[in-house]
Design a protein around this motif. Structure first.
Motif, PDB file in Angstrom:
ATOM      1  N   ARG A   1      -3.225   7.864  -3.341  1.00 54.72           N
ATOM      2  CA  ARG A   1      -4.222   8.942  -3.330  1.00 54.72           C
ATOM      3  C   ARG A   1      -3.523  10.259  -3.064  1.00 54.72           C
ATOM      4  O   ARG A   1      -2.534  10.296  -2.343  1.00 54.72           O
ATOM      5  CB  ARG A   1      -5.253   8.704  -2.230  1.00 54.72           C
ATOM      6  CG  ARG A   1      -5.890   7.342  -2.281  1.00 54.72           C
ATOM      7  CD  ARG A   1      -6.835   7.124  -1.108  1.00 54.72           C
ATOM      8  NE  ARG A   1      -7.196   5.723  -1.026  1.00 54.72           N
ATOM      9  CZ  ARG A   1      -6.499   4.817  -0.358  1.00 54.72           C
ATOM     10  NH1 ARG A   1      -5.426   5.186   0.321  1.00 54.72           N
ATOM     11  NH2 ARG A   1      -6.867   3.552  -0.345  1.00 54.72           N
TER      12      ARG A   1
ATOM     13  N   SER B   1      -0.206   4.888   0.225  1.00 56.77           N
ATOM     14  CA  SER B   1      -1.279   5.878   0.263  1.00 56.77           C
ATOM     15  C   SER B   1      -0.735   7.230   0.657  1.00 56.77           C
ATOM     16  O   SER B   1       0.037   7.339   1.600  1.00 56.77           O
ATOM     17  CB  SER B   1      -2.340   5.441   1.276  1.00 56.77           C
ATOM     18  OG  SER B   1      -2.851   4.203   0.918  1.00 56.77           O
TER      19      SER B   1
ATOM     20  N   LEU C   1     -12.782   7.634   7.881  1.00 54.77           N
ATOM     21  CA  LEU C   1     -12.289   8.141   6.602  1.00 54.77           C
ATOM     22  C   LEU C   1     -12.393   9.662   6.545  1.00 54.77           C
ATOM     23  O   LEU C   1     -11.551  10.338   5.952  1.00 54.77           O
ATOM     24  CB  LEU C   1     -13.099   7.514   5.456  1.00 54.77           C
ATOM     25  CG  LEU C   1     -12.557   7.730   4.054  1.00 54.77           C
ATOM     26  CD1 LEU C   1     -11.281   6.925   3.857  1.00 54.77           C
ATOM     27  CD2 LEU C   1     -13.583   7.315   3.007  1.00 54.77           C
TER      28      LEU C   1
ATOM     29  N   HIS D   1      -6.778  -4.540   0.255  1.00 52.94           N
ATOM     30  CA  HIS D   1      -6.572  -5.307  -0.971  1.00 52.94           C
ATOM     31  C   HIS D   1      -5.403  -6.248  -0.759  1.00 52.94           C
ATOM     32  O   HIS D   1      -4.579  -6.045   0.132  1.00 52.94           O
ATOM     33  CB  HIS D   1      -6.364  -4.386  -2.177  1.00 52.94           C
ATOM     34  CG  HIS D   1      -5.328  -3.324  -1.978  1.00 52.94           C
ATOM     35  ND1 HIS D   1      -5.518  -2.218  -1.163  1.00 52.94           N
ATOM     36  CD2 HIS D   1      -4.082  -3.200  -2.475  1.00 52.94           C
ATOM     37  CE1 HIS D   1      -4.445  -1.459  -1.184  1.00 52.94           C
ATOM     38  NE2 HIS D   1      -3.545  -2.033  -1.965  1.00 52.94           N
TER      39      HIS D   1
ATOM     40  N   ASP E   1     -11.367  -0.052  10.876  1.00 55.21           N
ATOM     41  CA  ASP E   1     -10.071   0.395  10.364  1.00 55.21           C
ATOM     42  C   ASP E   1     -10.184   0.877   8.911  1.00 55.21           C
ATOM     43  O   ASP E   1     -10.918   0.297   8.113  1.00 55.21           O
ATOM     44  CB  ASP E   1      -9.075  -0.774  10.439  1.00 55.21           C
ATOM     45  CG  ASP E   1      -7.657  -0.314  10.149  1.00 55.21           C
ATOM     46  OD1 ASP E   1      -7.382   0.870  10.378  1.00 55.21           O
ATOM     47  OD2 ASP E   1      -6.846  -1.145   9.700  1.00 55.21           O
ATOM     48  N   VAL E   2      -9.488   1.938   8.605  1.00 54.20           N
ATOM     49  CA  VAL E   2      -9.354   2.395   7.219  1.00 54.20           C
ATOM     50  C   VAL E   2      -7.881   2.619   6.944  1.00 54.20           C
ATOM     51  O   VAL E   2      -7.083   2.762   7.857  1.00 54.20           O
ATOM     52  CB  VAL E   2     -10.148   3.707   6.946  1.00 54.20           C
ATOM     53  CG1 VAL E   2     -11.625   3.496   7.130  1.00 54.20           C
ATOM     54  CG2 VAL E   2      -9.652   4.829   7.836  1.00 54.20           C
ATOM     55  N   GLU E   3      -7.534   2.650   5.647  1.00 51.07           N
ATOM     56  CA  GLU E   3      -6.125   2.858   5.283  1.00 51.07           C
ATOM     57  C   GLU E   3      -5.677   4.257   5.649  1.00 51.07           C
ATOM     58  O   GLU E   3      -6.416   5.203   5.438  1.00 51.07           O
ATOM     59  CB  GLU E   3      -5.971   2.705   3.769  1.00 51.07           C
ATOM     60  CG  GLU E   3      -5.432   1.375   3.347  1.00 51.07           C
ATOM     61  CD  GLU E   3      -5.241   1.329   1.843  1.00 51.07           C
ATOM     62  OE1 GLU E   3      -4.787   2.322   1.263  1.00 51.07           O
ATOM     63  OE2 GLU E   3      -5.554   0.294   1.256  1.00 51.07           O
TER      64      GLU E   3
ATOM     65  N   ASP F   1     -16.722   3.532  10.014  1.00 52.18           N
ATOM     66  CA  ASP F   1     -15.552   3.552   9.128  1.00 52.18           C
ATOM     67  C   ASP F   1     -15.597   4.785   8.212  1.00 52.18           C
ATOM     68  O   ASP F   1     -14.561   5.322   7.830  1.00 52.18           O
ATOM     69  CB  ASP F   1     -15.402   2.251   8.332  1.00 52.18           C
ATOM     70  CG  ASP F   1     -16.613   1.914   7.504  1.00 52.18           C
ATOM     71  OD1 ASP F   1     -17.617   2.644   7.585  1.00 52.18           O
ATOM     72  OD2 ASP F   1     -16.552   0.911   6.768  1.00 52.18           O
TER      73      ASP F   1
ATOM     74  N   ILE G   1       0.849  -1.194   0.000  1.00 51.92           N
ATOM     75  CA  ILE G   1       0.000   0.000   0.000  1.00 51.92           C
ATOM     76  C   ILE G   1       0.876   1.233   0.000  1.00 51.92           C
ATOM     77  O   ILE G   1       1.792   1.347   0.785  1.00 51.92           O
ATOM     78  CB  ILE G   1      -0.901   0.045   1.243  1.00 51.92           C
ATOM     79  CG1 ILE G   1      -1.782  -1.208   1.274  1.00 51.92           C
ATOM     80  CG2 ILE G   1      -1.748   1.282   1.263  1.00 51.92           C
ATOM     81  CD1 ILE G   1      -2.470  -1.381   2.594  1.00 51.92           C
TER      82      ILE G   1
ATOM     83  N   ILE H   1     -11.877  -0.063  -2.039  1.00 51.28           N
ATOM     84  CA  ILE H   1     -10.407  -0.092  -2.009  1.00 51.28           C
ATOM     85  C   ILE H   1      -9.851   1.277  -2.360  1.00 51.28           C
ATOM     86  O   ILE H   1      -8.912   1.766  -1.728  1.00 51.28           O
ATOM     87  CB  ILE H   1      -9.874  -1.187  -2.960  1.00 51.28           C
ATOM     88  CG1 ILE H   1     -10.201  -2.573  -2.389  1.00 51.28           C
ATOM     89  CG2 ILE H   1      -8.379  -1.036  -3.186  1.00 51.28           C
ATOM     90  CD1 ILE H   1      -9.925  -3.715  -3.331  1.00 51.28           C
TER      91      ILE H   1
ATOM     92  N   ALA I   1     -11.301   4.075  -1.856  1.00 47.52           N
ATOM     93  CA  ALA I   1     -11.580   4.978  -0.732  1.00 47.52           C
ATOM     94  C   ALA I   1     -10.677   4.677   0.464  1.00 47.52           C
ATOM     95  O   ALA I   1     -10.381   5.562   1.259  1.00 47.52           O
ATOM     96  CB  ALA I   1     -13.047   4.856  -0.319  1.00 47.52           C
ATOM     97  N   GLY I   2     -10.251   3.424   0.576  1.00 49.47           N
ATOM     98  CA  GLY I   2      -9.387   3.058   1.703  1.00 49.47           C
ATOM     99  C   GLY I   2     -10.125   2.377   2.834  1.00 49.47           C
ATOM    100  O   GLY I   2      -9.567   2.182   3.908  1.00 49.47           O
ATOM    101  N   VAL I   3     -11.374   1.994   2.615  1.00 49.29           N
ATOM    102  CA  VAL I   3     -12.115   1.307   3.671  1.00 49.29           C
ATOM    103  C   VAL I   3     -12.052  -0.204   3.523  1.00 49.29           C
ATOM    104  O   VAL I   3     -12.522  -0.933   4.390  1.00 49.29           O
ATOM    105  CB  VAL I   3     -13.601   1.753   3.727  1.00 49.29           C
ATOM    106  CG1 VAL I   3     -13.710   3.208   4.121  1.00 49.29           C
ATOM    107  CG2 VAL I   3     -14.292   1.506   2.408  1.00 49.29           C
ATOM    108  N   LEU I   4     -11.511  -0.681   2.421  1.00 52.18           N
ATOM    109  CA  LEU I   4     -11.344  -2.120   2.211  1.00 52.18           C
ATOM    110  C   LEU I   4      -9.875  -2.420   1.950  1.00 52.18           C
ATOM    111  O   LEU I   4      -9.200  -1.679   1.230  1.00 52.18           O
ATOM    112  CB  LEU I   4     -12.149  -2.569   0.980  1.00 52.18           C
ATOM    113  CG  LEU I   4     -13.552  -3.129   1.167  1.00 52.18           C
ATOM    114  CD1 LEU I   4     -14.117  -3.546  -0.189  1.00 52.18           C
ATOM    115  CD2 LEU I   4     -13.568  -4.302   2.130  1.00 52.18           C
TER     116      LEU I   4
END
Lengths: 272, 244
Positions: free
Chosen positions: A87, A5, B96, A80, B242-244, B92, A3, A73, A75-78
């Motif tokens: 982003r 980001s 974000l 991968h 959790d978020v990235e 979530d 990742i 993915i 958006a960043g909530v899932l």
């Protein structure tokens, strides 16, 4: 998982990574189960996509093709499994199912998410006034989300994604349940955002609206196939990035072109 | 507390306030469970094991003291479950939008804590109509620890099992734990029942109800159990949002 980001803080400002606001390279995603005798579902297999500033990108594909997974993915909530997602700048994410707090009113929802975005009270009031006016739900401001109709709930869902004027908008079938006037207002708003330099990615089933997009990606068998939309609607079945040919893409877009005289209404689209 | 946390706690409390079923349970369950038991039991003394000693206590006092943790455990579990069920889908998205993991955890723990304080107060008020604990403050503190334990369990169960499975578990587990295995009327409870969530807190509660002494080990054990569960709850909640 690899990742990379940038600008994860949704309230952050755009960085200097050029004009790309989000790029996904060779993204893979498989849904596994810890239970025995259940099969894994491979959803994305090397999906590649780029959204530039001021670009409106459509993402299309049949039901269950993985469009919402891809959006999650981006958006960043899932998570991968492989590939890179980069982003730049702040993100506005409008999921397919409104993810809102049912027992809060519309005003309270603006207040809560505006605070989350780091907006001041005045900025929240201004954003609320702008969006309730443009999308025409000012009269429902004191109503709890659970008491709103599906269309009005979707307006709030969209507004939460838009209220902080993000650099990148990720919209998963944002006009589900909209009446025709609101549907048109949505596209006017999208044009306004495009002019401001916002990158917009929209999952859509309304193929006949393809002329509104700068680029259309079709998601098929885990791969994204890119089609530039311009004055010359030359069709190509060749994917641009992932080196996997897809004859279906050409026929998909052919059908869209043949049916371009028919205008689907927002209510006619099929939810995934 | 920063602006994000105070806003989220304020909104969480409003969501509670707008849930009539929860508010009705808050009034009805303590009155029904504690009040009904006190009214129904005969006016006799019963032998109970308090702080390792067999003593005779009035059945009505015992019913009030005993049903208080049962009520609080059930209600707190439901509050925890409700909290996570109403907020999980959007949390979530809130992350974000800019909430840090700490902001969100502190907000939800704060809201849960407020809910459990209300549950505890409602139950204790009904209980003290029927009897006066020997040590009131420790009694309230032990009841609060039972509530915190089951409130956190409600959050974890809600995330892991979802609404339907979670409701069953959070109704069933206080019955098994508090009502059966921590019952001072029972003798020779198996050793493993000491591992159950309410063991230390209910021991402390019965001590406070019927003796003037305070068992520091029981209170300490209850606090350690609660903190351990809180750590697990925070990790599960963090993973879920959790978020990235």
């Amino acid at each position: 998982m690899n990742i990379a980001s940038k600008g994860d803080d949704a309230g952050g400002t755009a960085n200097s990574s050029g004009d790309t606001v989000v790029s996904a390279n060779s993204v893979e995603k498989t849904y596994d189960s810890i239970l025995p005798f259940t099969r894994s579902v491979e959803v994305l297999d090397g999906a590649t996509l780029h959204v530039e500033r001021g670009q409106v990108v459509g993402i299309m594909g049949e039901n269950g093709s993985g469009k919402s997974t891809l959006m999650g993915i981006l958006a960043g909530v899932l998570d991968h499994d492989a590939g890179e997602v980069e982003r730049a700048g702040s993100i506005g994410w409008c999921p397919q199912e409104p993810r809102l707090y049912d027992r809060l009113t519309v005003d309270e929802t603006f207040q809560l998410f505006g605070t989350a975005y780091g907006m001041s009270d005045d900025e929240i009031v201004d954003a609320r006034a702008w969006l309730t006016d443009v999308l025409d739900f000012e009269r429902f401001r004191d109503r709890q989300i659970r008491h709103l109709s599906g269309g009005n709930r979707q307006k709030v869902n969209l507004s939460v994604a838009l209220m902080h004027e993000p650099d990148l908008l990720l919209l998963d079938e944002p006009y589900t349940g909209f009446d025709w006037e609101t549907f048109l207002a949505f596209w006017d708003l999208t044009e306004e955002l495009r002019a401001r330099g916002v990158g917009v990615a929209i999952i859509s089933h309304i193929i006949n609206e393809r002329d509104r997009f700068d680029v259309v990606y079709e998601l098929h068998e885990g791969h994204l196939h890119r089609q530039e939309i311009g004055d010359d609607d030359g069709l190509s079945s060749e994917p641009t990035d992932d080196d996997v040919a897809c004859e279906r893409t050409a026929s998909f877009i052919d059908e869209a072109g043949a049916g371009s005289g028919q205008r689907a209404t927002a209510g006619q689209e099929e939810s995934e | 507390m920063n602006r994000r946390v105070t806003t989220a706690v304020r909104m969480g409390v409003r969501e509670f306030r707008r849930t009539p079923v929860l508010l009705a349970l808050l009034v009805f369950l303590p009155a029904y469970i504690i009040g009904a038991f006190v009214l129904l039991v005969p006016d006799v003394d019963v032998p109970a094991t308090i702080d390792g000693t067999r003593v005779a206590v009035p059945m009505t006092d015992f019913a009030a003291a005993f049903m208080t943790p049962v009520t609080v455990a059930i209600l707190s579990g439901i509050v925890g479950l409700f909290l996570v069920q109403t907020s999980q889908a959007a949390d979530d998205r809130l992350r974000l939008a800019g909430y840090t993991a700490t902001d969100l955890v502190v907000s939800r723990v704060g809201t849960l804590g407020l809910g459990i304080v209300v549950v505890t107060m409602a139950s204790v008020v009904v209980a003290v109509f029927a009897f006066t604990p020997e040590s009131t403050v420790p009694f309230v503190a032990a009841t609060l620890l039972v509530g915190l334990t089951y409130g956190i369990l409600g959050v974890v169960v809600g995330i892991v099992l979802g609404r339907l499975g979670g409701v069953y578990v959070m109704l069933f587990s206080p019955m098994v734990d508090v009502l059966l295995f921590q019952n001072p009327l029972a003798t020779d409870a198996p050793e493993w029942t000491k591992l159950l969530p309410s063991h230390y807190a209910t021991n402390a509660l019965f001590d406070a109800a019927f003796t003037s002494s305070i068992d520091v080990w029981d209170f300490g054990g209850a606090v350690v159990y609660t903190v351990g569960l809180l750590v697990i709850g925070v990790l599960v909640f963090y993973q879920a949002t959790d978020v990235e």
